[in-house]
Design an enzyme around this catalytic site. Structure first.
Site, PDB file in Angstrom:
ATOM      1  N   HIS A 196      31.254   1.387  31.520  1.00 44.49           N
ATOM      2  CA  HIS A 196      30.297   2.010  30.611  1.00 44.49           C
ATOM      3  C   HIS A 196      29.204   1.021  30.220  1.00 44.49           C
ATOM      4  CE1 HIS A 196      30.850   5.839  28.460  1.00 44.49           C
ATOM      5  NE2 HIS A 196      29.872   5.382  27.704  1.00 44.49           N
ATOM      6  N   GLU A 439      24.837   9.151  54.279  1.00 41.96           N
ATOM      7  CA  GLU A 439      25.325   7.826  53.901  1.00 41.96           C
ATOM      8  C   GLU A 439      26.534   7.423  54.731  1.00 41.96           C
ATOM      9  OE1 GLU A 439      25.954   7.866  49.633  1.00 41.96           O
ATOM     10  OE2 GLU A 439      26.635   9.915  49.700  1.00 41.96           O
ATOM     11  N   ASP A 463      25.798   3.039  50.979  1.00 42.42           N
ATOM     12  CA  ASP A 463      27.008   3.387  51.717  1.00 42.42           C
ATOM     13  C   ASP A 463      26.776   3.352  53.222  1.00 42.42           C
ATOM     14  OD1 ASP A 463      29.155   3.759  49.925  1.00 42.42           O
ATOM     15  OD2 ASP A 463      28.143   5.532  49.130  1.00 42.42           O
ATOM     16  N   ARG A 473      30.771  -2.922  50.327  1.00 42.37           N
ATOM     17  CA  ARG A 473      29.519  -3.250  49.626  1.00 42.37           C
ATOM     18  C   ARG A 473      29.732  -4.075  48.363  1.00 42.37           C
ATOM     19  NH1 ARG A 473      27.689   2.795  47.565  1.00 42.37           N
ATOM     20  NH2 ARG A 473      26.791   1.859  45.708  1.00 42.37           N
ATOM     21  N   CYS A 510      17.242   6.832  49.221  1.00 43.02           N
ATOM     22  CA  CYS A 510      17.539   6.606  47.813  1.00 43.02           C
ATOM     23  C   CYS A 510      18.528   5.476  47.590  1.00 43.02           C
ATOM     24  CB  CYS A 510      18.027   7.890  47.146  1.00 43.02           C
ATOM     25  SG  CYS A 510      19.559   8.495  47.827  1.00 43.02           S
TER      26      CYS A 510
HETATM   27  C1  PEP Z   1      23.953   5.133  48.455  1.00 46.36           C
HETATM   28  O1  PEP Z   1      25.098   5.113  48.910  1.00 46.36           O
HETATM   29  O2  PEP Z   1      22.988   4.548  48.989  1.00 46.36           O
HETATM   30  C2  PEP Z   1      23.652   5.859  47.207  1.00 46.36           C
HETATM   31  C3  PEP Z   1      22.424   6.059  46.815  1.00 46.36           C
HETATM   32  O3  PEP Z   1      24.697   6.270  46.459  1.00 46.36           O
HETATM   33  P1  PEP Z   1      25.625   5.318  45.548  1.00 46.36           P
HETATM   34  O4  PEP Z   1      24.943   3.987  45.452  1.00 46.36           O
HETATM   35  O5  PEP Z   1      25.752   6.027  44.263  1.00 46.36           O
HETATM   36  O6  PEP Z   1      26.887   5.277  46.339  1.00 46.36           O
HETATM   37 MG    MG Z   2      26.615   6.413  48.116  1.00 50.41          MG
END
Ligand code: PEP
Ligand code: MG
Length: 591
Positions: A196, A439, A463, A473, A510
């Site tokens: 959080h 992803e 991902d 990651r 994204c």
């Molecule tokens: C990603 O995997 O690039 C993504 C935007 O989602 P998250 O970082 O929430 O896994």
């Molecule tokens: Mg992701």
């Protein structure tokens, strides 16, 4: 006797919110309180004191709940309701009463002892649900103790001066109530990137390092401390030259921030040869809508809904979700919001649903897989989202898609929910678009087929890189193998984009790659026409776009895609980035 010079101590943890903070340490719940055991004669009078303290705690918590409801919404307010419920917990009072009668010791000693036991237990339990509840109990216990001792309850709500908060951990209620004006930085022994506190620190751009393990035992009140949230390090008692180095780096960052803010223009960023590139924000909290608009985004490209679900013992109701989604789309209106359905599991555990331990959580029961297996959770979220869709511009995106069947199955659930709403006469946006995250390498390799069945694609490179290169990651030891400029990754990006173009549907990025200004030219050159990133990255990437020639970027990308080595590609993009000197130009122009 002359005091010994203090030794500079660097410590390394996990940087969860970038930036540099330098200031005096404000210790907060680093060690347990020392409340001596004193004997008492009248247990009934002590119990009455306990009841009085509980009463006061209830009044304060109720006020905090109301205030939080107004300022941050129901999710955060629920924390205080949980604490109020704990005050009524039937087990606590009888335990205090029993010990008062048996041990004849003061009630503050007994309550403090109970807190100590819980803290110890907390350090040992694995079950996240139990940890959550114990954390809440601790929080409530401290509050009651504060009233019993008639001491001003230790709180971060009103800090007298700017400081760096050093804590063992911050509970959700503490994080929500931090005095944001005077909190320069945060450093904690415990915690992880999805706690959080980490999410709130990122949202409010407070430099933060967590997971420092032994910080609390090596630092004292008022000691000077440096928090480097970008590198994930903390320096206690910095030497004068270290301080100087960090001060000038901090000043450089601040000047840059000002120069970028001054140069910021409204609307999409425009390349030197006139191509408009919309940039979007990735958000997790309602409060971030404000920051993202200030950073001149063209909407939210990724709203991660997990935050509503994690760090709590029970699932949010449809109503609670609806309220929250409505407030987000209304706050962004008329700008669009792409909402991602629940992406739990992996590193984001939901104790009440994903309690079972998995050998490979990143490859396990997570995200869309979990949602398809738990239609109750999935449908409740979809209903809330569809109902909220009439309050602004919304589209929905599904995470972790690996196959067409899976996408179609999820789409079928969306259709069922729509039909149910229609039957009940509940309005929703009939034109609402449904997209797929790309992803996984599987999704990228079948992007041409995915593009036939979805309205848009968005590439989650965080991902995608992890699965393509088989590199966790979040693992520090293999971080050097996590290479966004690996040719395999670039080929997957290119392949996905050309599939989307052939099907004439939008496709943006994204993941974190979109927020790295060093990679902007390469991404535009490959052909990406929109990027979504955290608000903190928006000003730099937008400035970079405005300093890039699209035609040159295309030639550059063609050249890069003929190269082989990830490190050589990285070196080349860095060289180009340096020679473009966008930030230097901005600063010179300002001077
Ligand atoms: C990603 O995997 O690039 C993504 C935007 O989602 P998250 O970082 O929430 O896994
Ligand atoms: Mg992701």
């Amino acid at each position: 006797m002359a005091s010994l010079p203090q030794i500079e101590i660097p410590l390394y943890g996990i940087g969860v919110s970038p930036g540099i903070a330098i200031g005096p340490a404000r210790m907060f719940h680093v060690t347990a309180l020392d409340v001596p055991a004193s004997s008492i004669e009248d247990p009934a009078a002590e119990l009455a004191r306990f009841d009085e303290a509980v009463k006061k705690a209830r009044v304060t918590l109720t006020a905090l709940k109301e205030q939080t409801l107004d300022e941050l919404g129901e999710k955060h307010a629920a924390i205080f309701q949980a604490h109020i419920d704990l005050l009524d917990d039937v087990a606590l009072r009888p335990e205090v009463e029993r010990r008062l009668n048996e041990e004849k010791l003061s009630v503050e000693y007994l309550v403090n002892d109970l807190i100590g036991r819980y803290t110890k237990m907390l350090g040992q339990v694995q079950d996240p649900l139990f940890r959550e509840r114990s954390n809440d109990l601790l929080d409530v216990g401290r509050r009651i103790l504060g009233y019993l001792l008639e001491e001003e309850l230790e709180s971060l709500e009103h800090l007298e001066e700017p400081c760096v908060i050093v804590a063992h951990d911050l509970s959700p209620s503490e994080a929500v109530n931090m005095d944001l004006t005077n909190t320069m930085g945060l450093a904690t022994d415990a915690g992880g990137p999805t706690s959080h506190m980490a999410i709130i620190a990122r949202a409010f751009q407070i430099p933060t390092v967590v997971g420092l393990r032994y910080l609390g035992s090596r630092i004292g009140k008022g000691d000077t401390v440096i928090v480097d949230g970008t590198k994930g390090s903390v320096i206690i008692h910095p030497r004068e030259e270290t301080l100087e180095r960090y001060r000038s780096e901090k000043q450089r960052q601040e000047e840059l921030r000002l120069a970028l803010a001054e140069a910021a223009t409204e609307g999409p960023s425009v390349t030197l040869d006139g191509k408009e590139i919309p940039t979007y924000a990735n958000i997790e909290l309602l409060a971030e809508t404000h920051l993202s608009k200030r950073a001149k985004c063209q909407g939210v490209g990724l709203y991660r809904t997990e935050f509503l679900f994690i760090n709590r013992a029970s699932l949010p109701t449809e109503e609670e979700q609806y309220e929250h989604y409505r407030r987000i789309v209304e706050a962004m209106a008329p700008l669009p919001v792409t909402v991602r359905t629940l992406d739990l599991g992996g590193d984001k555990a939901l104790p009440s649903v994903t309690a079972e331990r998995e050998t490979n959580p990143q490859l396990g029961w997570r995200s869309i897989r979990l949602c398809l297996d738990r239609p109750d959770i999935f449908k409740s979220q979809l209903r809330a989202l569809l109902r909220a869709s009439v309050h602004g511009e919304m589209q929905i995106i599904l995470p972790m898609i690996t196959g067409i069947d899976q996408f179609l199955e999820a789409k079928q659930v969306v259709e069922e929910v729509k039909e149910d709403l229609r039957q009940r006469g509940v309005p929703f946006d009939e034109e609402l678009k449904l997209g797929s995250m790309v992803e996984t390498p599987a999704a990228a390799l079948i992007a041409d087929r995915l593009a036939q069945v979805c309205d848009f694609l968005s590439i989650g490179t965080n991902d995608l890189i992890q699965y393509c290169l088989a590199v966790d990651r979040a693992n520090q030891r293999t971080a050097h193998l996590y290479q966004p400029t690996h040719l395999s990754v670039l080929r997957l990006l290119e392949k996905t984009l050309s599939a989307a173009k052939a099907a004439d549907i939008p496709c943006g990025i994204c993941g974190e790659m979109a927020g790295d200004p060093v990679l902007t030219e390469l991404l535009l050159g490959i052909g990406f026409a929109s990027l979504s990133m955290s608000s903190i990255s928006l000003p730099r990437v937008r400035a970079e776009i405005a300093n890039i020639h699209l035609a040159t970027a295309k030639r550059f990308a063609r050249k890069v895609l003929k190269m082989s080595s990830a490190s050589e590609i990285r070196a080349l993009v860095e060289e180009r980035y340096e020679s473009r000197g966008t930030l230097k130009h901005l600063q010179t122009a300002k001077a």
